[in-house]
Design a protein around this motif. Structure first.
Motif, short mmCIF file in Angstrom:
data_model
loop_
_atom_site.label_atom_id
_atom_site.label_comp_id
_atom_site.label_asym_id
_atom_site.label_seq_id
_atom_site.Cartn_x
_atom_site.Cartn_y
_atom_site.Cartn_z
N THR A 173 0.84 -1.19 0.00
CA THR A 173 0.00 0.00 0.00
C THR A 173 0.88 1.24 0.00
O THR A 173 0.61 2.22 -0.71
CB THR A 173 -0.92 0.00 1.22
N GLY A 174 1.94 1.22 0.80
CA GLY A 174 2.95 2.26 0.82
C GLY A 174 4.28 1.68 0.38
O GLY A 174 4.34 0.65 -0.29
N VAL A 175 5.36 2.34 0.76
CA VAL A 175 6.70 1.85 0.48
C VAL A 175 7.49 1.82 1.78
O VAL A 175 7.61 2.84 2.46
CB VAL A 175 7.44 2.74 -0.55
N GLY A 176 7.99 0.66 2.13
CA GLY A 176 8.85 0.50 3.29
C GLY A 176 10.18 -0.05 2.86
O GLY A 176 10.46 -0.18 1.67
N GLY A 177 10.99 -0.41 3.83
CA GLY A 177 12.28 -0.99 3.46
C GLY A 177 13.17 -1.19 4.65
O GLY A 177 12.81 -0.87 5.80
N TYR A 184 4.80 7.75 -5.33
CA TYR A 184 5.00 7.48 -6.76
C TYR A 184 5.22 6.01 -7.09
O TYR A 184 5.07 5.62 -8.25
CB TYR A 184 6.23 8.27 -7.25
N ALA A 185 5.60 5.19 -6.13
CA ALA A 185 6.02 3.83 -6.44
C ALA A 185 5.34 2.77 -5.59
O ALA A 185 5.86 1.67 -5.42
CB ALA A 185 7.54 3.71 -6.29
N SER A 186 4.15 3.06 -5.08
CA SER A 186 3.44 2.15 -4.18
C SER A 186 2.22 1.55 -4.86
O SER A 186 1.83 1.95 -5.97
CB SER A 186 2.99 2.91 -2.93
N GLY A 187 1.58 0.63 -4.16
CA GLY A 187 0.31 0.11 -4.63
C GLY A 187 -0.74 1.20 -4.73
O GLY A 187 -1.59 1.17 -5.62
N ASN A 188 -0.68 2.19 -3.83
CA ASN A 188 -1.61 3.31 -3.92
C ASN A 188 -1.39 4.10 -5.21
O ASN A 188 -2.35 4.60 -5.82
CB ASN A 188 -1.46 4.23 -2.72
N ALA A 189 -0.13 4.24 -5.62
CA ALA A 189 0.15 4.94 -6.88
C ALA A 189 -0.43 4.16 -8.05
O ALA A 189 -0.96 4.75 -9.01
CB ALA A 189 1.66 5.12 -7.05
N SER A 241 -1.49 -1.45 -23.65
CA SER A 241 -0.44 -0.44 -23.81
C SER A 241 -0.56 0.67 -22.76
O SER A 241 0.46 1.19 -22.28
CB SER A 241 -0.50 0.15 -25.21
N ARG A 242 -1.78 1.06 -22.41
CA ARG A 242 -1.94 2.12 -21.42
C ARG A 242 -1.48 1.67 -20.04
O ARG A 242 -0.84 2.44 -19.30
CB ARG A 242 -3.40 2.58 -21.38
N ALA A 243 -1.79 0.44 -19.69
CA ALA A 243 -1.34 -0.09 -18.41
C ALA A 243 0.18 -0.23 -18.37
O ALA A 243 0.82 0.08 -17.36
CB ALA A 243 -2.00 -1.44 -18.14
N LEU A 244 0.76 -0.69 -19.48
CA LEU A 244 2.22 -0.81 -19.55
C LEU A 244 2.89 0.55 -19.38
O LEU A 244 3.90 0.68 -18.69
CB LEU A 244 2.63 -1.45 -20.87
N GLU A 245 2.31 1.57 -20.02
CA GLU A 245 2.87 2.92 -19.89
C GLU A 245 2.77 3.43 -18.46
O GLU A 245 3.72 4.02 -17.92
CB GLU A 245 2.14 3.87 -20.84
N ALA A 246 1.63 3.17 -17.81
CA ALA A 246 1.45 3.64 -16.44
C ALA A 246 2.40 2.93 -15.48
O ALA A 246 3.03 3.57 -14.63
CB ALA A 246 0.00 3.41 -16.00
N LEU A 247 2.55 1.62 -15.63
CA LEU A 247 3.48 0.90 -14.77
C LEU A 247 4.92 1.28 -15.08
O LEU A 247 5.77 1.30 -14.18
CB LEU A 247 3.29 -0.61 -14.92
N GLY A 248 5.19 1.60 -16.33
CA GLY A 248 6.52 2.07 -16.68
C GLY A 248 6.86 3.36 -15.95
O GLY A 248 8.00 3.54 -15.47
N ALA A 249 5.89 4.28 -15.86
CA ALA A 249 6.12 5.53 -15.14
C ALA A 249 6.38 5.26 -13.66
O ALA A 249 7.26 5.88 -13.04
CB ALA A 249 4.93 6.46 -15.32
#
Length: 301
Positions: free
Chosen positions: A134-138, A181-186, A213-221
């Motif tokens: 949901t967020g980003v941890g580490g 920008y890089a989480s499941g919420n994003a 293609s739209r999903a690939l572009e969004a995940l690429g971002a």
């Protein structure tokens, strides 16, 4: 065979506990819903799952991975996400209740320790792990030791700033943090922009896997934003291995890591960018509980 400990991975919906051996193997485990109705109810549920696994076994220590900022000096849960633990002297409370040595850590640190001791990062002495949920941890391992910062709340990797001033708002109150920008919420935010309000990140990943293609572009971002964070960690820590896990990170896999590697190749410094191995986590949902077990062994000195 060595002593046995109990590791407890506390989540906002479920709690997984396990009897863990010194090599990170699991001998028994229990899974229960997490009662978040109150602090007392939460602690009672944790007591019950520990007692269930202690019955008939010789247990040397307890370790807890909790979704909290942890002050290691006092063993205190300073503030938490999704569970009612705020300003609680958690370590002392559990030690007094169960009569065993107790250690605690943030749940993302615990997952990183699990992957380092028994999973995708086993062996190296410098490791970074990112958990994309949901967020980003580490978590970070430096010179063969988990890094926790001055008081224990360090390694909040999801809160490095990748876009200053006008970045997206973060749940912590800041702006432009990696988590935004890089989480499941994003991913869910991108899915709703493409497919409507009822869509979620899982749909975005599924459509990308089907070649949309739209999903690939969004995940690429999203992957390129992840790559900006990865490049920062590689430039700062020069890890031998950087592990990416969490529900979203593991589910999207190379759809994120491919674009992330492209950014690392451009923004990372030599030779660190060329020597680091970026790999997917191996332990899945067991990483946190194994890591909590390894934390328990720390309590034995």
């Amino acid at each position: 065979m060595g002593p046995r400990v109990i590791g407890v991975d506390v989540g906002g919906t479920k709690t997984l506990a396990a009897v863990v051996t010194p090599d990170g193997s699991i001998e028994a485990q229990a899974l229960e819903p997490t009662d978040v109705s109150s602090e007392d109810a939460l602690l009672a549920g944790l007591d019950a799952i520990v007692e269930e696994l202690r019955e008939g076994r010789e247990i040397a220590a307890l370790g807890f991975g909790i979704p909290s900022r942890v002050d290691q000096r006092a063993g205190r849960a300073v503030a938490s996400v999704n569970i009612p633990l705020h300003g609680v002297d958690f370590r002392d409370r559990m030690r007094e209740r169960h009569g065993l040595p107790v250690a605690i850590d943030n749940d993302a640190n615990a997952a990183a320790i699990g992957e380092w001791q028994a999973g995708a990062a086993k062996g190296p002495s410098v490791v970074v792990m990112l958990t994309l949920g949901t967020g980003v941890g580490g978590g970070i391992v430096l010179d063969g030791r988990p890094f926790r910062g001055t008081t224990g709340v360090g390694a909040e990797l999801g809160h490095i700033v990748i876009e200053a001033d006008h970045g997206l708002p973060c749940g912590c109150g800041g702006r432009g943090h990696l988590e935004s920008y890089a989480s499941g919420n994003a991913a869910t935010r991108a899915a709703r922009e493409l497919y409507g309000e009822g869509s979620r990140g899982e749909e975005l990943v599924a459509k990308a896997q089907e070649g949309d293609s739209r999903a690939l572009e969004a995940l690429g971002a999203i992957g390129r934003s992840l790559g900006a964070g990865i490049a920062t960690f590689v430039n700062v820590f020069e890890p031998e291995v950087l592990v990416v896990g969490g529900g979203f990170g593991s589910g999207a896999g190379e759809l994120l890591l491919g674009p992330a590697r492209e950014v690392l190749a451009r923004e990372g410094l030599e030779p660190a960018r060329d020597t680091v191995r970026i790999v997917q986590a191996q332990l899945g949902f067991q990483a946190g509980v194994i890591g909590a077990g390894m934390i328990a062994f720390e309590a034995l000195g």
